[in-house]
Write a protein that holds these residues in place. Structure first.
Motif, PDB file in Angstrom:
ATOM      1  N   ALA A  70      -0.872  -1.043  -5.800  1.00  0.00           N
ATOM      2  CA  ALA A  70      -0.415  -1.585  -4.644  1.00  0.00           C
ATOM      3  C   ALA A  70       0.111  -2.918  -5.529  1.00  0.00           C
ATOM      4  CB  ALA A  70      -1.308  -1.975  -3.654  1.00  0.00           C
ATOM      5  N   LEU A  98      -7.598   2.732   1.667  1.00  0.00           N
ATOM      6  CA  LEU A  98      -7.312   1.365   1.518  1.00  0.00           C
ATOM      7  C   LEU A  98      -7.386   0.580   2.742  1.00  0.00           C
ATOM      8  CD1 LEU A  98      -3.762   1.987  -0.558  1.00  0.00           C
ATOM      9  CD2 LEU A  98      -5.724   0.702  -1.462  1.00  0.00           C
ATOM     10  N   VAL A 158      -6.168  -2.698   5.069  1.00  0.00           N
ATOM     11  CA  VAL A 158      -5.447  -3.801   5.046  1.00  0.00           C
ATOM     12  C   VAL A 158      -5.889  -4.840   5.954  1.00  0.00           C
ATOM     13  CG1 VAL A 158      -3.024  -4.643   5.566  1.00  0.00           C
ATOM     14  CG2 VAL A 158      -3.470  -2.498   4.655  1.00  0.00           C
ATOM     15  N   ILE A 211      -4.881   5.062   4.822  1.00  0.00           N
ATOM     16  CA  ILE A 211      -4.647   3.666   4.828  1.00  0.00           C
ATOM     17  C   ILE A 211      -5.069   3.306   6.100  1.00  0.00           C
ATOM     18  CG2 ILE A 211      -2.796   1.819   4.341  1.00  0.00           C
ATOM     19  CD1 ILE A 211      -1.003   3.769   2.753  1.00  0.00           C
ATOM     20  N   ILE A 266      -5.407   0.426  -5.566  1.00  0.00           N
ATOM     21  CA  ILE A 266      -5.260  -1.159  -5.442  1.00  0.00           C
ATOM     22  C   ILE A 266      -4.455  -1.659  -6.672  1.00  0.00           C
ATOM     23  CG2 ILE A 266      -6.502  -3.483  -5.661  1.00  0.00           C
ATOM     24  CD1 ILE A 266      -6.792  -2.311  -2.838  1.00  0.00           C
ATOM     25  N   VAL A 275      -5.489  -6.421   0.412  1.00  0.00           N
ATOM     26  CA  VAL A 275      -5.856  -4.873   0.820  1.00  0.00           C
ATOM     27  C   VAL A 275      -6.949  -4.699   0.032  1.00  0.00           C
ATOM     28  CG1 VAL A 275      -4.940  -2.675   0.682  1.00  0.00           C
ATOM     29  CG2 VAL A 275      -3.398  -4.589   0.856  1.00  0.00           C
ATOM     30  N   SER A 324       0.828  -1.103  -0.058  1.00  0.00           N
ATOM     31  CA  SER A 324      -0.067  -0.049  -0.035  1.00  0.00           C
ATOM     32  C   SER A 324       0.910   1.177  -0.271  1.00  0.00           C
ATOM     33  CB  SER A 324      -0.983   0.116   1.164  1.00  0.00           C
ATOM     34  OG  SER A 324      -1.966  -1.030   1.364  1.00  0.00           O
TER      35      SER A 324
END
Ligand SMILES: *Cc1c(COP(=O)(O)O)cnc(C)c1O
Length: 367
Positions: free
Chosen positions: A233, A206, A208, A187, A230, A223, A80
Motif C-alpha cells: 500500500a 488490512l 482502513v 480489506i 502495508i 491503514v 489498499s
C-alpha cells in the motif's frame, strides 16, 4: 455575537448539532492537536522517516504488524486496493490504474456497495480494481462470496458501517474464514469506527480508518494490518497514491489525536453528553408545540441525542430549514424530519452553543 474565521471570508458560523458530518467539516481539533500541527508545519523532516515512524506508532495502538498513514479513509481504500494488485512491482505500480492482465477483482457483498459521500466502487476503480458485487442487496451468503472467487480475485472487501445494509449480510467472522480458506486478503473499511483493535483481532488483513471521524484528528486516515500488504500500500505513493499524499502537519496531527484518544476519559465525555442533552430536553419541553426526550444512538454506540418532536408533524422540516437559515446556522440530524422528528447531537457544541440553540428554537416557535 460569537464570530468565526469563516466570517472573514463571508461565511456564516455553524453550530453543529448534527454529529461528525463530512459536510460540516467532520470534527474540530483540540488545542494539543493544533499546536503539534503548527510545530510540524514550521519545520522540515525526512518525509520517508516520518511515514515509517508514524506507521510504527499507529501499529502500537492497533496491534497491526504494520500501518501506513493516508490522507483520508477513501485514499486508504485506494492504496489498499492498488497494493494488493500491483504489490511492489515498480512497472505495475507505474501503470495503475491500468491493471490489464493482473489479478484485479475486488469482491464485496452487494449490501456493502454504498456511497459515503462518494461511491466505494470509485475508490476501488481508482486503485485499478474491478468491483465484483456478490449476492443480492439484502441477502449475501458465504456461498455467494465463494462462487465469485476465481483466479482474477485480488481481495475481499467488507464495509463495517451504518451505511451498509445491516440485515442479511455475512459477519466479518465469516468473511475472515472465507479469506483464509482461499488465501485471499480481506480489506475492511472501518472508516468511522472507534475500535482500533477489534478487526485486526478478528483476523482482517488490512483495516482502513479515517483520522478525522472518531479520533478527531485533522483530515487524514490510515491503514493497519499485515506487514507485506502495508508495504505494498505504501509503495503506491510512487504511483496512483501521489495525489493523495499527506503533509507533515497532517501526519503529526493524526499521531497527536490518536495519543489523546488513547487517554481520553470516555466516562467523563459520556456524562457531559448526557448532561447537555438533558439541559436541552428540559428547555425544549417547556416550549409550546414541542416535546423532547433523550435517546441513545441507533447503532448502540455510547452517544446520546435529543429527539425533538413537533406536535404538528409538518413543522419539523420548516424548523430545520429556519435553523439553517439563521446566523449562526444550526444544523441538526434531519433524516426523519418528514415524520415530524429532528435529532440534536450535542457532542460538537462549544461554550454558549446550547444557549444559542435553545434561544433560536424558542424564537422560531413563538414567532
Ligand atoms: C466516511 C467514510 C469513508 C470516507 O472517509 P474519509 O476519511 O472521508 O475519506 C469511507 N467509508 C465509510 C464507511 C465512511 O463512513
Amino acid at each position: 455575537m460569537k464570530t468565526s474565521i469563516y466570517d472573514s471570508i463571508g461565511l456564516k458560523r455553524v453550530i453543529n448539532a448534527s454529529g461528525r458530518m463530512t459536510v460540516l467539516g467532520v470534527s474540530t481539533q483540540s488545542d494539543g492537536v493544533v499546536k503539534s500541527m503548527t510545530q510540524a508545519a514550521q519545520s522540515f523532516v525526512w518525509m520517508e522517516d516520518l511515514y515509517l515512524k508514524a506507521g510504527e506508532i499507529i501499529s502500537s495502538y492497533t496491534g497491526g504488524e504494520a500501518s501506513v498513514v493516508t490522507s483520508c479513509a477513501s485514499s486508504g481504500i485506494v492504496l489498499s486496493v492498488a497494493g494488493v494488485i500491483a504489490r511492489d512491482t515498480l512497472a505495475d505500480i507505474r501503470r495503475l490504474p491500468d491493471s490489464t492482465g493482473l489479478k484485479n477483482e475486488i469482491i464485496l457483498p452487494k449490501g456493502h456497495v454504498i456511497q459515503f459521500g462518494a461511491p466505494v466502487t470509485s475508490m476501488i476503480r481508482i486503485g485499478g480494481g474491478v468491483p465484483v458485487e456478490a449476492g443480492l442487496a439484502n441477502e449475501v451468503t458465504q456461498r455467494d462470496i465463494e462462487e465469485a472467487i476465481n483466479e482474477k480475485t485480488a481481495a475481499l472487501m467488507y464495509i463495517k458501517s451504518h451505511h451498509s445494509v445491516q440485515k442479511g449480510m455475512l459477519s466479518i467472522e465469516s468473511m475472515v474464514t472465507i479469506a483464509k480458506k482461499h488465501d485471499i486478503p480481506l480489506i475492511i473499511d472501518a472508516a468511522a469506527e472507534e475500535d482500533l483493535t477489534a478487526y485486526i483481532n478478528l483476523g482482517a488483513d488490512l483495516v482502513v480508518y479515517s483520522g478525522s471521524k472518531a479520533f478527531e484528528g485533522p483530515t487524514s486516515g490510515f491503514v493497519t494490518g499485515k506487514k507485506d500488504l502495508i508495504g505494498y500500500a505504501y509503495a503506491q505513493y510512487k504511483g496512483v497514491g501521489r495525489p493523495m499524499k499527506v503533509g507533515k502537519e497532517g501526519i503529526v496531527g493524526l499521531l497527536k489525536a490518536l495519543e489523546e484518544y488513547a487517554t481520553k476519559d470516555v466516562a467523563a465525555s459520556v456524562e457531559a453528553n448526557i448532561e447537555a442533552v438533558n439541559t436541552l430536553c428540559d428547555a425544549l419541553n417547556a416550549m409550546d408545540g414541542l416535546s423532547a426526550r433523550m435517546i441513545q444512538d441507533e447503532a448502540g454506540r455510547e452517544i446520546y441525542r435529543a429527539e425533538l418532536r413537533t406536535d404538528d408533524k409538518l413543522k419539523a422540516s420548516w424548523l430545520e430549514a429556519q435553523l439553517i437559515d439563521g446566523n449562526p446556522a444550526i444544523y441538526c440530524r434531519s433524516y426523519r424530519s418528514n415524520d415530524g422528528v429532528l435529532y440534536l447531537d450535542t457532542r460538537s457544541f462549544v461554550a454558549g452553543d446550547i444557549e444559542s440553540v435553545i434561544e433560536r428554537i424558542k424564537e422560531l416557535m413563538e414567532g
